[in-house]
Scaffold this motif. Sequence first.
Motif, PDB file in Angstrom:
ATOM      1  N   GLU A 155      15.332  -1.952  15.005  1.00 34.00           N
ATOM      2  CA  GLU A 155      15.663  -1.633  13.726  1.00 34.00           C
ATOM      3  C   GLU A 155      14.759  -2.630  12.835  1.00 34.00           C
ATOM      4  O   GLU A 155      13.981  -2.340  11.732  1.00 34.00           O
ATOM      5  CB  GLU A 155      16.665  -1.757  13.103  1.00 34.00           C
ATOM      6  CG  GLU A 155      17.936  -0.648  13.705  1.00 34.00           C
ATOM      7  CD  GLU A 155      19.362  -0.879  13.159  1.00 34.00           C
ATOM      8  OE1 GLU A 155      19.462  -1.745  12.242  1.00 34.00           O
ATOM      9  OE2 GLU A 155      20.196  -0.164  13.521  1.00 34.00           O
ATOM     10  N   GLU A 159      11.668  -1.948   9.753  1.00 38.43           N
ATOM     11  CA  GLU A 159      11.934  -2.686   8.724  1.00 38.43           C
ATOM     12  C   GLU A 159      10.695  -3.704   8.235  1.00 38.43           C
ATOM     13  O   GLU A 159      10.173  -3.541   6.958  1.00 38.43           O
ATOM     14  CB  GLU A 159      13.364  -3.592   8.634  1.00 38.43           C
ATOM     15  CG  GLU A 159      14.419  -2.591   8.455  1.00 38.43           C
ATOM     16  CD  GLU A 159      14.705  -1.808   7.262  1.00 38.43           C
ATOM     17  OE1 GLU A 159      13.903  -2.496   6.164  1.00 38.43           O
ATOM     18  OE2 GLU A 159      15.208  -0.815   7.161  1.00 38.43           O
ATOM     19  N   LEU A 162       8.152  -1.111   7.153  1.00 37.55           N
ATOM     20  CA  LEU A 162       8.083  -0.830   5.786  1.00 37.55           C
ATOM     21  C   LEU A 162       7.798  -1.684   4.703  1.00 37.55           C
ATOM     22  O   LEU A 162       7.213  -1.469   3.687  1.00 37.55           O
ATOM     23  CB  LEU A 162       9.758  -0.299   5.474  1.00 37.55           C
ATOM     24  CG  LEU A 162      10.213   0.828   6.018  1.00 37.55           C
ATOM     25  CD1 LEU A 162      11.733   0.892   5.849  1.00 37.55           C
ATOM     26  CD2 LEU A 162       9.750   1.970   5.371  1.00 37.55           C
ATOM     27  N   ARG A 166       4.598  -1.024   2.215  1.00 38.33           N
ATOM     28  CA  ARG A 166       4.772  -1.232   0.751  1.00 38.33           C
ATOM     29  C   ARG A 166       3.936  -2.377   0.182  1.00 38.33           C
ATOM     30  O   ARG A 166       3.426  -2.088  -0.788  1.00 38.33           O
ATOM     31  CB  ARG A 166       6.349  -1.961   0.337  1.00 38.33           C
ATOM     32  CG  ARG A 166       7.257  -0.602   0.640  1.00 38.33           C
ATOM     33  CD  ARG A 166       8.615  -1.210   0.997  1.00 38.33           C
ATOM     34  NE  ARG A 166       9.601  -0.192   1.157  1.00 38.33           N
ATOM     35  CZ  ARG A 166      10.967  -0.255   1.737  1.00 38.33           C
ATOM     36  NH1 ARG A 166      11.282  -1.644   1.874  1.00 38.33           N
ATOM     37  NH2 ARG A 166      11.640   0.369   1.849  1.00 38.33           N
ATOM     38  N   LYS A 178       7.400   4.802  -3.384  1.00 35.34           N
ATOM     39  CA  LYS A 178       8.895   4.894  -2.423  1.00 35.34           C
ATOM     40  C   LYS A 178       8.420   5.225  -1.341  1.00 35.34           C
ATOM     41  O   LYS A 178       7.828   6.320  -0.845  1.00 35.34           O
ATOM     42  CB  LYS A 178       9.413   6.066  -3.305  1.00 35.34           C
ATOM     43  CG  LYS A 178       9.937   5.540  -5.003  1.00 35.34           C
ATOM     44  CD  LYS A 178      10.660   6.611  -5.452  1.00 35.34           C
ATOM     45  CE  LYS A 178      10.960   6.465  -6.819  1.00 35.34           C
ATOM     46  NZ  LYS A 178      11.888   7.569  -7.539  1.00 35.34           N
ATOM     47  N   ILE A 179       8.855   4.272  -0.360  1.00 37.67           N
ATOM     48  CA  ILE A 179       8.690   4.456   1.042  1.00 37.67           C
ATOM     49  C   ILE A 179       9.934   4.275   1.806  1.00 37.67           C
ATOM     50  O   ILE A 179      10.586   3.172   1.700  1.00 37.67           O
ATOM     51  CB  ILE A 179       7.364   3.548   1.640  1.00 37.67           C
ATOM     52  CG1 ILE A 179       6.242   3.595   0.699  1.00 37.67           C
ATOM     53  CG2 ILE A 179       7.228   3.846   3.028  1.00 37.67           C
ATOM     54  CD1 ILE A 179       5.207   2.710   0.882  1.00 37.67           C
ATOM     55  N   THR A 180      10.335   4.927   2.584  1.00 43.60           N
ATOM     56  CA  THR A 180      11.624   5.090   3.438  1.00 43.60           C
ATOM     57  C   THR A 180      11.141   5.250   4.801  1.00 43.60           C
ATOM     58  O   THR A 180      10.157   6.117   5.064  1.00 43.60           O
ATOM     59  CB  THR A 180      12.697   5.837   2.845  1.00 43.60           C
ATOM     60  OG1 THR A 180      12.354   7.348   2.879  1.00 43.60           O
ATOM     61  CG2 THR A 180      13.086   5.437   1.472  1.00 43.60           C
ATOM     62  N   ALA A 181      12.136   5.239   5.651  1.00 40.20           N
ATOM     63  CA  ALA A 181      11.846   5.588   7.336  1.00 40.20           C
ATOM     64  C   ALA A 181      12.797   6.201   7.618  1.00 40.20           C
ATOM     65  O   ALA A 181      14.219   5.981   7.474  1.00 40.20           O
ATOM     66  CB  ALA A 181      11.821   4.284   8.078  1.00 40.20           C
ATOM     67  N   ASN A 182      12.629   7.562   8.319  1.00 40.65           N
ATOM     68  CA  ASN A 182      13.534   8.212   8.859  1.00 40.65           C
ATOM     69  C   ASN A 182      13.568   8.233  10.634  1.00 40.65           C
ATOM     70  O   ASN A 182      12.609   8.250  10.961  1.00 40.65           O
ATOM     71  CB  ASN A 182      13.523   9.759   8.482  1.00 40.65           C
ATOM     72  CG  ASN A 182      14.072   9.963   7.339  1.00 40.65           C
ATOM     73  OD1 ASN A 182      14.641   9.304   6.372  1.00 40.65           O
ATOM     74  ND2 ASN A 182      13.348  11.048   6.677  1.00 40.65           N
ATOM     75  N   PHE A 196       7.761   8.191   8.609  1.00 42.65           N
ATOM     76  CA  PHE A 196       7.690   7.243   7.083  1.00 42.65           C
ATOM     77  C   PHE A 196       7.387   8.287   6.277  1.00 42.65           C
ATOM     78  O   PHE A 196       6.607   8.949   6.278  1.00 42.65           O
ATOM     79  CB  PHE A 196       6.743   6.195   7.527  1.00 42.65           C
ATOM     80  CG  PHE A 196       6.873   5.107   8.362  1.00 42.65           C
ATOM     81  CD1 PHE A 196       7.845   4.025   8.029  1.00 42.65           C
ATOM     82  CD2 PHE A 196       6.164   5.141   9.606  1.00 42.65           C
ATOM     83  CE1 PHE A 196       7.817   2.963   8.962  1.00 42.65           C
ATOM     84  CE2 PHE A 196       6.504   4.043  10.473  1.00 42.65           C
ATOM     85  CZ  PHE A 196       7.471   2.937  10.280  1.00 42.65           C
TER      86      PHE A 196
END
Length: 720
Positions: A155, A159, A162, A166, A178-182, A196
Amino acid sequence: MQDTMFVLLMSMVLAASSGLRAAEPAAGAEVLSAGDRGGIIKSIEFEGNQKFKDHVLRQRLGFELGDRLDSFLAEGGRLTIAEVYRKIGYAYVEVSLDRDQLSRGHLLYRIDEGARVQIESVSFVGNEVMASGTLNKVVKTTDRKWLLWPFYYTEGAVEEDLDRLREFYYDRGYLDYKITANTEFTGDRSAVRVTFVIEEGPVYRVGDIVLSGNAHFTNDELRATMTLREGQIYLKPTAVRDAQEIARMYREIGYIDAEVRPRPRFGPSPGQHMVSVEFEVVEGGRFRIGRIDVTGNEVTQDKVARRVLDEYEFTPGNWYNGRIAPKEGGGLLERYVQHSAVAEQVLIRPVDPEDGAADRKDVRVDIKEGSTGMIMPGVGVSSDSGVIGRLVYQQRNFDITDWPDDPSGLLTPWKYFKGAGQSFSVTLEPGTEYSQYYVEFVDPYWRDRPTTLNVLGRSWERFRESYDEGRLKGYVGFEQRLKGRWRRSIGFRAENVTVDDLDWDAPKEIRDVKGSTQLYGVKLGLGETAVDDRYRPSRGYAVGAEYEQVTGDFTFGILEGRYTRYFTLHENVLGHKTVLAGKIRAATMVGDAPPFEKFYGGGTGPYGLRGFRYRGVSTRGLQTNVESPRRKDPIGSDWIFLAGAEITVPIISENFAVLFFTDSGTIDTGSYRVSIGTGLQIMVPQLFGQVPMRFELATPLLKDRADERQVFSFSAAGMF
């Protein structure tokens, strides 16, 4: 460690509140009684651990056998072990602590490692402007490490990626990202697909640039140093560099505390996607230099440091130049004094004067002395010179006036002749292809002025292609460093050159100079060095020209010119710079010179062409004493032209770098030559000063049929 500190903090909170109410255990945590605190730790055991040995896990715990038994520290150890596993991809590890054993002073950790989760794939969705291939270079998470080993999921690594993405978008003007991770795990939890999800948003441009807080410099003066302009895409790194340059302007003239803070401000109309960039200048006080104290030096004389300070006008009464000697340290002046004194470390710091003057700072130059003399035996291999044995005596902080009172002291010279910042060396280098023996004395501040005196006596012998060449040389040279970055030099040489042991088919040009030749030369030089760091340049240029008039058994002249330009392509947060250097070098003979004074291209020397053998690019002489002679052995060229470029990319630190280069050139015969290559550069300042070792691979793209190739080269030479 953070988990352990958290447990300790919780113990304090629980202890304080024990008289008020009973603490409720967190979900999933083990219930530990107050009675478990006391006694000593009698044993630490592990069950179920396959990946790590017991002793490795014990080292990570932070406590050991015989320590006071504390249940909260024991619980912190459980969390620490779990984190150790998660950091290398065991996402489902479970660690429990046996309570029954704990009450008797025995720590038993039961570990269910679970499956190690491998990265199956990494993908990006939603990115329209930035290509996925570009983003792949930004993140560290990948499905393969070094193209061979699998990469495991944590994890923390996702992170961190990410944060990298960013920062990547923000630095390029995408301020609404806007950036997230699945993460999608496989059924058996042995692999995971990481996606991402990116909403890039619009790119922002600079609406206007606002300067505030500046009194000494006008807005126009500060803008002249900036690269950020209205209407451009807002690039954070550019704004940061502009702020740093403005701060350096202030620090150079005595504002040693000056700071500049760049801040983007969103405009009143969000739909326009514009930002106003404010540079807030905090000038602070302005100081002149007061007294300068040199401390820490027991062997090195004060003048060794003071001469360097004088050369850069860092003297009492002048403005405190915080650009070359920043108050936080790490400046060029410290490096130059360190090099001159051959010290382990030099610190230059401003200190408040004893009389309390508000417009002045005294200076303390603290020198941590190191070993300056050495006797070094060794064996080396050079692609230009073959195998070479080496025995060197060198004193890099020499003092020619420090003679022993007793003549017997001459038997232990390393105890004397130290402290004046001079250099003296005796070198014996017998080799298979090249042998040399020389004595050299260098005084970088002759008569305490910025003038280098170099005295050299050298004898060497080299086996050439069709003959043996020996030289006995004496040399005296002076180089004066003038104000304004200019240098002028004059040098004198007297040399006896012997050519013997000729091959039976040696060219006529070689046969004509068989025997001994006396040469006497006077060389004049003029140059300018305008770089940010004279030992490791990353910006600026160096230009120079030299002419040597030679007389004796031959009369001729040698005219040379060179130009090198440096550009910083990238600078990381640690200050390591990726540097592009381009060079041009040309030389020509004036008059009729013997073959051993002419120009030979190839190898890694001053006329190096990597990808070609040392002396492998040259005019060829016609064989003699054969029925069908051909042009075979090199006899030198009357002129040479070289041009090249090189990129140095630091890895790990600035002392280790990868090289990418192209070399090209031509001589008075044959076609134009071009080669490309890569290599590794290693610097060990403690042993070799500012001389790098280089290992290089190169291949010619254009060559003449008479040229000799050489793919691999090794050298210990000056910078590009």
